[in-house]
Design an enzyme around this catalytic site. Structure first.
Site, PDB file in Angstrom:
ATOM      1  N   HIS A 368     -24.947  39.851  53.041  1.00 54.57           N
ATOM      2  CA  HIS A 368     -23.489  39.904  52.960  1.00 54.57           C
ATOM      3  C   HIS A 368     -22.759  38.907  53.858  1.00 54.57           C
ATOM      4  CE1 HIS A 368     -19.881  41.572  51.503  1.00 54.57           C
ATOM      5  NE2 HIS A 368     -20.218  42.845  51.483  1.00 54.57           N
ATOM      6  N   TYR A 482     -12.567  53.832  54.336  1.00 48.23           N
ATOM      7  CA  TYR A 482     -12.558  52.378  54.186  1.00 48.23           C
ATOM      8  C   TYR A 482     -12.806  51.996  52.737  1.00 48.23           C
ATOM      9  CZ  TYR A 482     -14.011  47.501  55.259  1.00 48.23           C
ATOM     10  OH  TYR A 482     -14.132  46.134  55.326  1.00 48.23           O
ATOM     11  N   SER A 484     -12.833  48.285  50.520  1.00 37.62           N
ATOM     12  CA  SER A 484     -12.695  46.836  50.641  1.00 37.62           C
ATOM     13  C   SER A 484     -11.866  46.260  49.502  1.00 37.62           C
ATOM     14  CB  SER A 484     -14.085  46.190  50.646  1.00 37.62           C
ATOM     15  OG  SER A 484     -13.979  44.799  50.850  1.00 37.62           O
ATOM     16  N   THR A 495     -12.059  39.598  52.942  1.00 36.77           N
ATOM     17  CA  THR A 495     -11.625  40.908  52.451  1.00 36.77           C
ATOM     18  C   THR A 495     -10.561  41.475  53.385  1.00 36.77           C
ATOM     19  OG1 THR A 495     -13.344  42.085  53.694  1.00 36.77           O
ATOM     20  CG2 THR A 495     -13.853  41.456  51.403  1.00 36.77           C
TER      21      THR A 495
END
Length: 573
Positions: A368, A482, A484, A495
Site C-alpha cells: 500500500h 474510519y 477512506s 486519501t
C-alpha cells in the site's frame, strides 16, 4: 513492378499492425491507443488545498460529539480552541508556507510516504489490501494455466500501453455525453498540458492524478531499519512466479521491448505448474511477512550470504504471479486466500501479487505504501476486460514448442543457520497472527444499491450506518470510525478520511437497536435519510480535500520534525 507492389503491401500491412499495436510475436502489444496521451492532464491538475484551520477544528469537533459525554466534549472543545489560537495557528501558517514552496506536489505526499514506510508492523494484514476478480464468464477459460496466461498477457499489455503513453487518461465524467466522446478527445489533445485540465473542467470532466501508476511494475518495497525504501527498475524484463514456495523467473519482454508470444508464456507457466519440486524446508516468502526491522536485518544477512543476484531478480521483476495449488471453496476462503494466503507462496513487498488458484479464481494483493486503490482498480478492470474480451490463448491453444527448462530459472537461496531460524520464527509469527483472524460474510438478497438509489439513499451511507448499528448492538457504544476517500482529483493526492460516526448515525442506531418500537416507520426512514445526506456531505468534503484528518496529520508531522530538529541542535551543542 511486382516487387514494388509487394513492398508497398508489406509496408501498408506493417503500418496497420503498428496502429493496432501488434508486435513481432503476432499478439496485440497494447490494450488500446488513446487519442489523448496518458499524462496529458497531469501538469495542470489542481493542487490539494490545505484546509482553513478553523474549518478543520469545526469538523474535528463535529466528529467527537457522538463519541463523548457532555463533560468530555467541553474539555475537548476547550483544548481544540486553545490549539486553534496558539501552537496550531503557528504550525498551520508554517505548513501553508511550506506548501507554497513545493508547488510540484501536495502537502500530504511526504508525510504519507513516511507514515507507511516508517511503520514497523508487518505489511500483511496491517497494510496490504486485496481485490478479487470475477470468474471468466466462459467457464472453460477458468483453467489455471489458461487464465494465468491470459491475465499475464493482459497485465503486460497494460504496462506497455501505459509506458507508451497510450493508456486512456483516468477521468471522472459527470457529463459523459459531452466529455467522453471522440470529438472532445480530438480537441482536448491539442490543448497544451499546462491548460488541459481547465478544458476538461469546462465540460464537467475531472481528470485524476496518475502519478502512482509507474510504480505498478518492476517495483518493490525494500525493508530497511527505521524506514523502508521503494525500489524500481524499469529495465528488468522478467516475471516472478511463485508456486509451492519456489521462486521462478523468465523473461516476458525481449531485447527489442516486445512481449513474449502468449504461446511461449503459456509453455513456461505450464512447465512451472508441472514442476514437482517440493515446498522448501525454509520458504523465503515468510520473511516478507515479518516485522520490518527484523526483516531488514535478515535481508542484510541474505545479501551477505551470497543472495544478492537472486534478490535482485525478485525485487526488479515486472510483477509477482502467485499460483496456488488448491481451489477456492467459498467467499470466506477467497478472502483469506487473497488477503494473506500462504506466506510461503507470496512476496508481500512486491507492488502487487497476481494470485490465481487451481480453479482459476484470481485476485490482487497489493503493497500500500506506493499507491492507493484508484491505480490498482484501474489496472484490475483493464486486465479483466482484456483477458475476457481479447484472450491471448484459448482452451484449444497449444503451448509453443520451446525449451522451457532453459528459459525458466528456479531461484536458489543460500541460507545459513541464522536465516533458517529467522524464517522459522517468521512462520510462527505469521501462523499465530492468521489464526487470530476471523472473517465471515453474509449475502443480503433482499435488496442492494439499485433499491437504495431508487429510495434516494446513498448505498455507502447505508453500509456505514449498518456498521454503526452492528457495533452498537455488540458493544453498546459508538466509537471513532474510519472510511477512506480518494483525493486523486488533485496533483499527488492520496486519501482523506470520512468519519462516518456522527450525531445522526448515533441517533438512528440507538433508535433501531435500543428503542425500535418507539418510532414509526416514517420516523425511522427520516433518520436514515438524514444519515445519508450528512454522509454525502462528508464524502464530498473529503473528496475535495476538506476533511480534517490529513490536515491535522500534516500539522503533527511538522511539529515532530521541529521537535526532532531541536533535539539534534541540543545534541550538537
Amino acid at each position: 513492378m511486382a516487387a514494388q507492389q509487394l513492398l508497398l503491401r508489406r509496408a501498408a500491412a506493417a503500418e496497420l499492425r503498428a496502429r493496432r499495436g501488434y508486435g513481432s510475436g503476432g499478439g496485440a502489444e497494447y490494450l488500446h491507443r488513446s487519442l489523448v496521451p496518458t499524462m496529458h492532464y497531469q501538469k495542470s491538475l489542481p493542487r490539494l488545498p490545505v484546509p482553513k484551520l478553523e474549518d478543520t477544528i469545526r469538523r474535528y469537533l463535529n466528529a467527537q460529539k457522538p463519541l463523548l459525554n457532555d463533560d468530555q466534549f467541553r474539555k475537548t472543545e476547550e483544548l481544540a480552541r486553545h490549539f486553534e489560537k496558539g501552537i496550531g495557528r503557528q504550525l498551520h501558517e508554517q505548513l501553508v508556507a511550506q506548501d507554497n514552496q513545493n508547488k510540484h506536489t501536495s502537502y500530504i505526499t511526504g508525510p504519507w510516504f513516511d507514515m507507511y514506510l516508517k511503520a514497523r508492523e508487518p505489511v500483511v494484514l496491517n497494510f496490504n489490501a486485496f481485490m478479487s476478480f470475477h470468474p471468466d464468464p466462459k467457464s472453460e477459460y477458468n483453467d489455471q494455466l489458461i487464465r494465468a496466461t491470459n491475465m499475464t498477457v493482459s497485465a503486460l499489455r497494460f504496462m506497455k500501453t501505459f509506458r507508451a503513453g497510450y493508456l486512456e487518461p483516468e477521468v471522472f465524467h459527470l457529463n459523459p455525453k459531452k466529455s467522453d466522446t471522440e470529438l472532445f478527445k480530438k480537441l482536448i489533445r491539442f490543448v497544451p498540458s499546462s491548460l488541459s485540465w481547465f478544458g476538461a473542467y469546462m465540460v464537467n470532466a475531472y481528470p485524476l492524478d496518475m502519478s502512482q501508476y509507474f510504480r505498478l511494475f518492476n517495483s518493490t518495497r525494500l525493508p530497511k531499519l527505521n524506514r523502508d525504501e521503494l525500489y524500481i527498475d524499469e529495465k528488468a524484463k522478467h516475471l516472478l512466479v511463485l508456486r509451492n514456495g519456489n521462486f521462478y523467473v523468465f523473461d516476458v519482454i525481449d531485447r527489442d521491448g516486445n512481449m513474449l508470444k502468449p504461446s511461449e508464456i503459456q509453455a513456461h507457466l505450464k512447465y512451472i505448474l508441472s514442476d514437482n519440486s517440493p515446498t522448501p524446508a525454509f520458504p523465503l516468502g515468510y520473511l516478507s511477512s515479518e516485522n520490518r526491522d527484523t526483516w531488514a536485518l535478515l535481508r542484510k544477512n541474505l545479501l551477505d550470504n551470497g543472495n544478492e543476484e537472486a534478490l535482485q531478480k525478485v525485487d526488479s521483476a515486472v510483477f509477482c504471479l502467485s499460483l496456488d495449488d488448491f481451489p477456492v471453496k467459498d467467499f470466506v476462503h477467497l478472502s483469506h486466500t487473497m488477503l494473506h494466503g500462504d506466506a510461503a507462496n507470496r512476496w508481500y513487498d512486491k507492488s502487487f501479487n497476481l494470485i490465481i488458484t487451481k480453479d482459476g479464481t484470481a485476485g490482487v494483493n497489493f503493497e500500500h505504501s506506493w499507491g492507493d486503490g484508484v491505480a490498482v482498480l484501474r489496472f484490475q478492470n483493464e486486465v479483466f476486460k482484456d483477458s475476457v474480451g481479447e484472450p491471448a490463448v484459448s482452451p484449444q491453444s497449444q503451448p509453443a514448442s520451446v525449451d522451457s527448462s532453459r528459459a525458466v530459472r528456479r531461484l536458489d537461496f543460500k541460507l545459513n543457520d541464522a536465516l533458517k531460524a529467522g524464517i522459522t520464527k517468521a512462520k510462527q509469527n505469521f501462523d499465530s497472527t492468521v489464526e487470530a483472524l476471523t472473517l465471515d460474510m453474509i449475502q443480503f438478497q433482499k435488496g442492494g444499491k439499485d433499491l437504495l438509489k431508487q429510495k434516494k439513499v446513498s448505498p455507502d451511507a447505508v453500509a456505514q450506518l449498518a456498521f454503526q448499528m452492528a457495533f452498537l448492538r455488540q458493544y453498546n457504544q459508538t466509537v471513532a470510525t474510519y472510511e477512506s476517500c480518494s483525493t486523486a482529483a488533485f496533483k499527488h493526492g492520496r486519501t482523506e478520511t470520512i468519519r462516518p460516526a456522527s450525531i445522526h448515525t448515533k441517533k438512528c442506531s440507538e433508535a433501531f437497536v435500543k428503542e425500535p418500537s418507539k418510532h414509526s416507520t416514517e420516523e425511522l426512514q427520516k433518520m436514515i435519510m438524514e444519515c445519508s445526506e450528512y454522509h454525502g456531505r462528508l464524502t464530498k468534503e473529503a473528496a475535495m480535500g476538506q476533511g480534517f484528518d490529513r490536515h491535522l496529520f500534516g500539522l503533527r508531522c511538522l511539529a515532530l520534525s521541529k521537535a526532532n530538529a531541536k533535539v539534534l541542535v541540543l545534541r550538537d551543542a
